[in-house]
Design a protein around this motif. Structure first.
Motif: not given
Lengths: 298, 272
Positions: A29, A32, A36, A43, A267, B115-127, B210-211
């Protein structure tokens, strides 16, 4: 080499969950999100390469600069205050008073609950214009104001909330103080050192590794504060962006505006800031952190 | 004399610190019209009505949120105990290629902002189609991602005499046997500390919940509490405080029961 690798297999089996985690949930991540951060990504689309655009845009974004300012004030004021309270109360408690355990527990309770939504909602009431604080001030004939609804004071209520949670570093200070042998302090007393001198010349240097540890931890934590500002300002960072914490603005960009690339760039800048501060701590720490095994300094 | 002064000062300080909490409990027992009347603690006409009202006023019973939070917390506790102890055992007791590098990597993640992993983790979990499920909260704990607990356990295992491992090895134990029969039982103080802090931090964790969660019946306690104002309007302060008190009860209960362990655990983290 082959033999050594083969010997390593059992260890790697034990480490398997952690290895999957560090690759799949941390390093992967990270890379990644670094990618990004150079793209336009909402998204639902495929990320579109933009080069450094997100990063340069950050520094033309007045709300971003505001969030930096708010966060630096928050960290710069709350961490030193929190540390000072923690150290002062720890020193008071360490004088062999009866009931130490009770005091320690009572002072620690806010640290335990302080990060919760319930306390943020309570804070909203306390510092509201009809709130508890103004009621108490009213008893002294002072006419209060809407501490949370006015841009000049809103951030300070959040600083108070963090300082209120000094119990966590205090417990760590107390444990550190207990490690200082009585003989050292007694020897200083015999040599004619007064209470203050003993504190500055003996206690504080011997405690400095613990001070350092607390400082690093609190600064990293304070930079990432989110819940109180989010809950109290209804997610907006208001009034007038006066409580727009860095992480709150990042959240707004990512999950409000779906500017994932922009948020990823934020971030990475945050990581850089935290790394610089931690590194600075370590460099400056060499000058004032005193480890017993280095032998006695002058 | 000085002692008396110190006690008076410390007690006054503790009272000021705890006053907001006591006031919140008192407010939760008052009628809405009485809450803002005076700053004192004793309600004139104490009532439990706010609790009954708050429990159901979001349309879903607060019990559902409590249960959701409990499920997530229980899973995280189990995940952390299991995988962090396996990881810590390997780092503390086994020799392998790349040990120093990997240990350094583990320590580095201690200081990494989430937060450094947050955005990518979110998109991975979404996939993976995990948005609006409990998995994003639970799965990371089964992959030993909380380096703090790994570090805590490594430190603890290092204080267990290696001779015990050797003795077990002579008796025919392999690495797994040593981990199961020697290390895990002796590690129990660190395991208890990990369990307590996993529970409290997960219970209070607002951001991930929350997210990732949005369906009302899947919400956890902090997210539901924050949505409370939107659901009832700000007129229901009494009910809001009643539910706030409810959400704090499990944390306070854990603290009261394990007080010594929690404070000792905190202290331990700062010393080594």
């Amino acid at each position: 080499m082959i033999a050594r690798l083969r010997q390593s297999i059992p260890a790697y089996l034990f480490l398997l969950p952690w290895l999957i985690g560090i690759i799949g949930l941390t390093i992967g991540p990270m890379l990644l999100s670094l990618y990004y951060s150079f793209t336009d990504y909402a998204l639902l689309n495929t990320p579109e390469w933009q080069g450094l655009h997100n990063y340069t845009a950050l520094f033309h974004d007045s709300r971003y600069l505001q969030s930096l300012k708010v966060t630096f004030i928050y960290v710069g004021v709350s961490v030193p205050l929190e540390m000072a309270f923690a150290l002062a109360v720890a020193v008071l408690l360490n004088r062999g008073l009866k009931g130490l355990a009770v005091y320690r527990a009572l002072y620690y309770v806010p640290s335990l609950l302080g990060g919760s939504v319930a306390i943020a909602l309570l804070w909203q009431q306390i510092f509201g214009s009809d709130g508890l604080l103004n009621d108490v001030l009213g008893l002294f004939g002072i006419h209060g104001r809407g501490w949370i609804s006015e841009p000049g004071t809103a951030l300070w209520t959040l600083i108070v909330l963090r300082v209120w949670q000094f119990g966590a570093p205090m417990v760590i200070f107390l444990a550190g103080l207990r490690q200082i042998p009585d003989e050292v302090l007694e020897a200083a007393e015999v040599d004619g050192a007064g209470r203050w001198q003993r504190f500055w010349r003996v206690t504080l240097p011997l405690l400095s590794p613990v001070v350092f540890f607390n400082l690093v931890l609190q600064i990293i934590g304070a930079f990432q504060a989110f819940t109180p500002a989010f809950v109290i300002s209804g997610g907006k960072g208001g009034p007038s962006d006066s409580t727009l914490f860095y992480t709150l603005y990042l959240y707004q960009q990512a999950f409000g505006n779906f500017k994932m690339g922009y948020a990823a760039a934020m971030a990475w800048v945050l990581l850089l800031i935290v790394a610089v501060f931690t590194g600075l701590n370590f460099v400056l720490g060499r000058a004032w952190v005193f480890y017993g095994d280095e032998g006695v300094r002058r | 004399m000085k002692r008396v002064l110190a006690h008076v000062g410390l007690t006054a300080g503790a009272l000021i610190m705890l006053y907001p909490l006591l006031w919140m409990i008192s407010a939760s027992l008052r009628k809405n019209t009485d809450i803002f009347e005076h700053p004192g603690l004793i309600p004139e006409h104490p009532t439990l009505g706010n609790y009954a009202l708050g429990w159901t006023s979001t349309g879903t019973s607060f019990g559902v949120y409590m249960l959701n939070s409990l499920i997530i917390c229980a899973a995280v506790v189990i995940g952390n105990l299991l995988t962090c102890s396996l990881t810590a055992y390997a780092f503390a007791r086994m020799t392998f290629v790349g040990r120093k590098t990997l240990f350094g990597l583990m320590l580095a993640t201690l200081m990494l902002p989430a937060h450094v992993t947050l955005i990518a983790q979110y998109s991975i979990f979404r996939k993976l189609d995990w948005i609006d499920t409990f998995w994003p909260m639970i799965v990371p704990s089964f992959l030993a991602t909380d380096a703090f607990f790994v570090f805590l356990m490594v430190q603890f295992i290092r204080s267990i005499p290696v001779e015990l491992d050797d003795a077990a090895r002579i008796d025919g134990c392999g690495y797994w046997g040593i981990y199961r029969r020697i290390i895990l039982p002796l590690l129990s103080p660190a395991l208890v500390t990990t369990a307590i802090f996993s529970f409290i931090w997960t219970w209070n964790n607002f951001f991930s919940q929350l997210i990732y969660l949005s369906t009302r019946t899947k919400l956890t306690v902090p997210v539901a509490l924050r949505g409370f104002l939107d659901a009832t309007g700000s007129s229901e302060w009494g009910a809001l405080f009643a539910m706030s008190v409810v959400t704090l009860v499990p944390v306070v209960a854990v603290f009261v029961i394990f007080q010594r362990r929690i404070l000792a655990g905190m202290a331990h983290t700062g010393l080594k």
